[in-house]
Scaffold this motif. Structure first.
Motif, PDB file in Angstrom:
ATOM      1  N   GLY A  98       3.353   7.260  -5.992  1.00 29.09           N
ATOM      2  CA  GLY A  98       4.217   7.231  -4.812  1.00 29.09           C
ATOM      3  C   GLY A  98       5.508   7.974  -5.068  1.00 29.09           C
ATOM      4  N   GLY A  99       6.366   7.971  -4.055  1.00 29.34           N
ATOM      5  CA  GLY A  99       7.606   8.733  -4.152  1.00 29.34           C
ATOM      6  C   GLY A  99       8.473   8.285  -5.310  1.00 29.34           C
ATOM      7  N   THR A 100       8.590   6.985  -5.494  1.00 31.20           N
ATOM      8  CA  THR A 100       9.456   6.494  -6.563  1.00 31.20           C
ATOM      9  C   THR A 100       8.957   6.986  -7.918  1.00 31.20           C
ATOM     10  N   GLU A 101       7.661   6.892  -8.153  1.00 27.70           N
ATOM     11  CA  GLU A 101       7.151   7.346  -9.452  1.00 27.70           C
ATOM     12  C   GLU A 101       7.338   8.854  -9.619  1.00 27.70           C
ATOM     13  N   THR A 132      20.805  10.074  -0.446  1.00 26.15           N
ATOM     14  CA  THR A 132      19.636  10.142  -1.334  1.00 26.15           C
ATOM     15  C   THR A 132      18.953   8.782  -1.445  1.00 26.15           C
ATOM     16  N   HIS A 133      17.648   8.802  -1.577  1.00 28.20           N
ATOM     17  CA  HIS A 133      16.881   7.554  -1.662  1.00 28.20           C
ATOM     18  C   HIS A 133      17.221   6.786  -2.946  1.00 28.20           C
ATOM     19  N   PRO A 134      17.251   5.445  -2.866  1.00 25.26           N
ATOM     20  CA  PRO A 134      17.581   4.626  -4.053  1.00 25.26           C
ATOM     21  C   PRO A 134      16.588   4.774  -5.209  1.00 25.26           C
ATOM     22  N   SER A 179      16.422  13.837   4.265  1.00 30.56           N
ATOM     23  CA  SER A 179      16.875  12.550   3.731  1.00 30.56           C
ATOM     24  C   SER A 179      16.245  11.434   4.557  1.00 30.56           C
ATOM     25  N   PHE A 180      16.056  10.299   3.894  1.00 31.88           N
ATOM     26  CA  PHE A 180      15.481   9.150   4.618  1.00 31.88           C
ATOM     27  C   PHE A 180      16.413   8.664   5.739  1.00 31.88           C
ATOM     28  N   PRO A 181      17.718   8.438   5.488  1.00 27.46           N
ATOM     29  CA  PRO A 181      18.521   7.810   6.548  1.00 27.46           C
ATOM     30  C   PRO A 181      18.657   8.660   7.817  1.00 27.46           C
ATOM     31  N   VAL A 204      14.257  18.717  -5.448  1.00 24.90           N
ATOM     32  CA  VAL A 204      14.196  18.549  -3.996  1.00 24.90           C
ATOM     33  C   VAL A 204      13.310  17.342  -3.695  1.00 24.90           C
ATOM     34  N   ASP A 205      13.903  16.330  -3.073  1.00 30.83           N
ATOM     35  CA  ASP A 205      13.122  15.149  -2.704  1.00 30.83           C
ATOM     36  C   ASP A 205      12.520  15.380  -1.318  1.00 30.83           C
ATOM     37  N   ALA A 206      11.278  15.868  -1.354  1.00 32.11           N
ATOM     38  CA  ALA A 206      10.541  16.096  -0.097  1.00 32.11           C
ATOM     39  C   ALA A 206       9.470  15.014   0.067  1.00 32.11           C
ATOM     40  N   CYS A 207       9.816  13.796  -0.395  1.00 30.56           N
ATOM     41  CA  CYS A 207       8.850  12.684  -0.271  1.00 30.56           C
ATOM     42  C   CYS A 207       8.408  12.518   1.178  1.00 30.56           C
ATOM     43  N   VAL A 208       9.366  12.547   2.096  1.00 34.27           N
ATOM     44  CA  VAL A 208       9.025  12.397   3.509  1.00 34.27           C
ATOM     45  C   VAL A 208       8.532  13.722   4.102  1.00 34.27           C
ATOM     46  N   GLY A 209       9.215  14.803   3.775  1.00 36.00           N
ATOM     47  CA  GLY A 209       8.971  16.046   4.503  1.00 36.00           C
ATOM     48  C   GLY A 209       7.903  16.965   3.929  1.00 36.00           C
ATOM     49  N   ALA A 238       6.777  15.017  -3.292  1.00 36.51           N
ATOM     50  CA  ALA A 238       6.229  15.102  -1.925  1.00 36.51           C
ATOM     51  C   ALA A 238       5.104  14.071  -1.822  1.00 36.51           C
ATOM     52  N   ASP A 239       5.235  13.166  -0.869  1.00 31.64           N
ATOM     53  CA  ASP A 239       4.317  12.018  -0.832  1.00 31.64           C
ATOM     54  C   ASP A 239       3.109  12.239   0.063  1.00 31.64           C
ATOM     55  N   LEU A 240       1.950  12.085  -0.556  1.00 31.85           N
ATOM     56  CA  LEU A 240       0.702  12.172   0.212  1.00 31.85           C
ATOM     57  C   LEU A 240       0.486  10.936   1.076  1.00 31.85           C
ATOM     58  N   HIS A 241       1.013   9.790   0.635  1.00 33.94           N
ATOM     59  CA  HIS A 241       0.763   8.564   1.418  1.00 33.94           C
ATOM     60  C   HIS A 241       1.748   8.394   2.581  1.00 33.94           C
ATOM     61  N   LYS A 242       2.568   9.422   2.804  1.00 40.13           N
ATOM     62  CA  LYS A 242       3.378   9.414   4.033  1.00 40.13           C
ATOM     63  C   LYS A 242       2.701  10.416   4.990  1.00 40.13           C
ATOM     64  N   TYR A 243       3.290  11.616   5.148  1.00 38.87           N
ATOM     65  CA  TYR A 243       2.728  12.542   6.141  1.00 38.87           C
ATOM     66  C   TYR A 243       1.540  13.366   5.622  1.00 38.87           C
ATOM     67  N   GLY A 410      15.626  -5.257   7.281  1.00 34.05           N
ATOM     68  CA  GLY A 410      15.941  -3.950   6.698  1.00 34.05           C
ATOM     69  C   GLY A 410      14.711  -3.220   6.214  1.00 34.05           C
ATOM     70  N   TYR A 411      14.942  -2.097   5.579  1.00 34.90           N
ATOM     71  CA  TYR A 411      13.901  -1.203   5.090  1.00 34.90           C
ATOM     72  C   TYR A 411      12.949  -1.910   4.131  1.00 34.90           C
ATOM     73  N   SER A 412      13.479  -2.816   3.295  1.00 38.98           N
ATOM     74  CA  SER A 412      12.561  -3.450   2.347  1.00 38.98           C
ATOM     75  C   SER A 412      12.714  -4.972   2.335  1.00 38.98           C
TER      76      SER A 412
HETATM   77  C1  LIG Z   1      13.267  10.587   0.933  1.00 39.05           C
HETATM   78  C2  LIG Z   1      12.487   9.535   0.201  1.00 39.05           C
HETATM   79  N1  LIG Z   1      12.397   9.587  -1.138  1.00 39.05           N
HETATM   80  C3  LIG Z   1      11.703   8.669  -1.834  1.00 39.05           C
HETATM   81  C4  LIG Z   1      11.049   7.633  -1.219  1.00 39.05           C
HETATM   82  C5  LIG Z   1      10.318   6.606  -2.036  1.00 39.05           C
HETATM   83  O1  LIG Z   1       8.942   6.647  -1.803  1.00 39.05           O
HETATM   84  P1  LIG Z   1       7.975   5.443  -2.147  1.00 39.05           P
HETATM   85  O2  LIG Z   1       8.324   4.316  -1.226  1.00 39.05           O
HETATM   86  O3  LIG Z   1       6.614   6.027  -1.925  1.00 39.05           O
HETATM   87  O4  LIG Z   1       8.185   5.067  -3.580  1.00 39.05           O
HETATM   88  C6  LIG Z   1      11.110   7.544   0.184  1.00 39.05           C
HETATM   89  C7  LIG Z   1      10.443   6.465   0.897  1.00 39.05           C
HETATM   90  O5  LIG Z   1      10.534   6.324   2.099  1.00 39.05           O
HETATM   91  C8  LIG Z   1      11.854   8.504   0.899  1.00 39.05           C
HETATM   92  O6  LIG Z   1      11.962   8.447   2.236  1.00 39.05           O
END
Ligand SMILES: Cc1ncc(COP(=O)(O)O)c(C=O)c1O
Length: 413
Positions: A98-101, A132-134, A179-181, A204-209, A238-243, A410-412
């Motif tokens: 996932g994105g965090t990993e 930036t994402h936590p 960015s997520f927010p 570049v955090d393209a987890c969402v995009g 870049a996350d496959l389990h999102k888009y 909230g988000y989580s």
């Molecule tokens: C921009 C961004 N980075 C990282 C993450 C973390 O991804 P994950 O929840 O798959 O670990 C997210 C999750 O929404 C995100 O939006």
């Protein structure tokens, strides 16, 4: 009271019925009520992911020698990802859970690369926009690093302020796409220029995009450049389990150069079971997540993703217009699949809570207060209903019928 393991088993049909019953309190994402956590591309895609996951549910990505099928599928997925992100020859990457990993692994690679190349400070620093994402702070906590968050300007990275935050301890710069927010792509070109000048690693955090922005662009809509076509971008999540619409547990982490990727790999042999080399935080890796990602990408193809990107943009535009007419302000100029909106003249807390009480789940922003939507293709079906609900709640709020008391969802949480 603690639940104990039953002495004897229960037949599957009964268990299945119980599970469906438990689900009755969950958010109705199939009905388009979730704009966070779930990215609904249509039932046909879910069927493909489901079946592919089930077919490889026991296989383990830890053993490419035992499962050349998974090895090849992962290689195919990473190759497709590198192609989509305009990576040059010699680029490399892996799938992760996932994105965090993905982010944590890129941070580890960056830290170890820095130490191998003359960094002697105690705590390597990452300079990142406040949006930036936590996951980066989680990574810093695990890796003995520190994130220096820099306030954003007009909802995107303030590049000059980030440049001023660089010290001799800085090893990485971060930009999000988006960015997520706020759902806005940071000025990656400008960040890359600084990264090149100061010899810093730019992630570049393209987890969402990562799996929607290329298709929004191919559908003919403007998208701020963010990928490896920009010289200076070192790595990307870049996350496959999102888009990417794959089953959960699937992301990609990509590097411009294989030599940088090599710092991600952990090698160990001082134990009585031979040498072990793993590219990810996880040891055992679910074969189902690799297989489902491979199957969905090939099932949809570029055309399938572009068609869904078109629906997302149409829905985003409709929602942006609709909320504007209700007196909300859309934050910045969203180009991809996220939309956040707020406004000083409206009680955002009360309206957000009332939406949740009526079964609409979304996350919220706090700076400024806002409602945050990650738009799925299937939201096309409910956009009008959402706007009607919102109009009713805005009216109720204005006439003092809504309360902003009660717990924050909230988000989580
Ligand atoms: C921009 C961004 N980075 C990282 C993450 C973390 O991804 P994950 O929840 O798959 O670990 C997210 C999750 O929404 C995100 O939006």
């Amino acid at each position: 009271m603690r639940t104990s393991l039953p002495t004897s088993g229960t037949a599957w049909p009964e268990l299945k019925a119980q599970m469906q019953q438990r689900r009755s309190g969950d958010i109705d994402w199939r009905g388009g009520r979730a704009s966070v956590y779930v990215f609904h591309p249509g039932d046909d895609v879910l069927d493909v992911a489901h079946e592919a996951y089930g077919d490889f549910i026991s296989e383990n990505g830890l053993g490419p020698g035992a499962f050349p099928s998974l090895k090849q599928m992962e290689r195919d997925v990473v190759d497709m990802a590198l192609g989509l992100q305009n990576a040059p020859e010699g680029a490399a990457g892996t799938m992760t859970s996932g994105g965090t990993e993905s982010i944590v692994m890129a941070m580890k690679a960056c830290r170890d690369h820095a130490r191998d190349n003359g960094f002697t400070g105690a705590v390597p620093e990452v300079v990142a926009p406040q949006s930036t994402h936590p996951a980066f702070d989680k990574g810093a906590n695990l890796l003995g690093m520190r994130v220096v968050r820099v306030p954003v300007k007009d909802f995107v990275a303030d590049v000059d302020a980030m440049a001023r935050a660089i010290t001799e301890n800085t090893v990485m710069l971060v930009g999000s796409a988006p960015s997520f927010p706020y759902g806005i792509i940071d000025p990656i070109r400008a960040l890359a220029e600084i990264a090149r000048e100061r010899s810093l690693w730019l992630h570049v955090d393209a987890c969402v995009g990562g799996y929607v922005a290329p298709f929004v662009a191919r559908a003919g809509f403007p998208v701020e450049p963010y990928d490896f076509s920009i010289d200076g971008v070192t790595s990307m999540s870049a996350d496959l389990h999102k888009y990417g619409y794959a089953a959960k547990g699937a992301s990609t982490v990509l590097y411009r150069e294989k030599a940088r990727f090599n710092y991600q790999v952990f090698r160990f042999n001082d134990w009585p079971a031979g040498s072990m080399s793993t590219p990810t935080l996880a040891g055992t890796r679910p074969g189902g997540a690799i297989a489902a990602a491979w199957a969905v990408m090939n099932y949809l193809g570029e055309e399938g993703y572009v068609e869904r990107a078109r629906r997302i943009v149409a829905t985003r535009n409709k929602l942006a217009d609709g909320v504007g007419q209700l007196g909300f302000e859309v934050f910045g100029d969203p180009q991809v699949s996220l939309l956040a909106f707020g406004g000083d003249r409206l009680d955002i807390d009360a309206i957000g809570k009332a939406l949740y009480a009526e079964g609409w789940m979304s996350s919220r922003t706090s700076e400024p207060k806002g409602i945050h939507l990650m738009i799925s293709p299937e939201h096309e079906q409910v956009a009008d209903e959402y706007l009607e609900t919102l109009a009713r709640l805005v009216a109720a709020s204005k006439s003092g019928q809504l309360s902003s008391e009660g717990p924050e969802i909230g988000y989580s949480s």
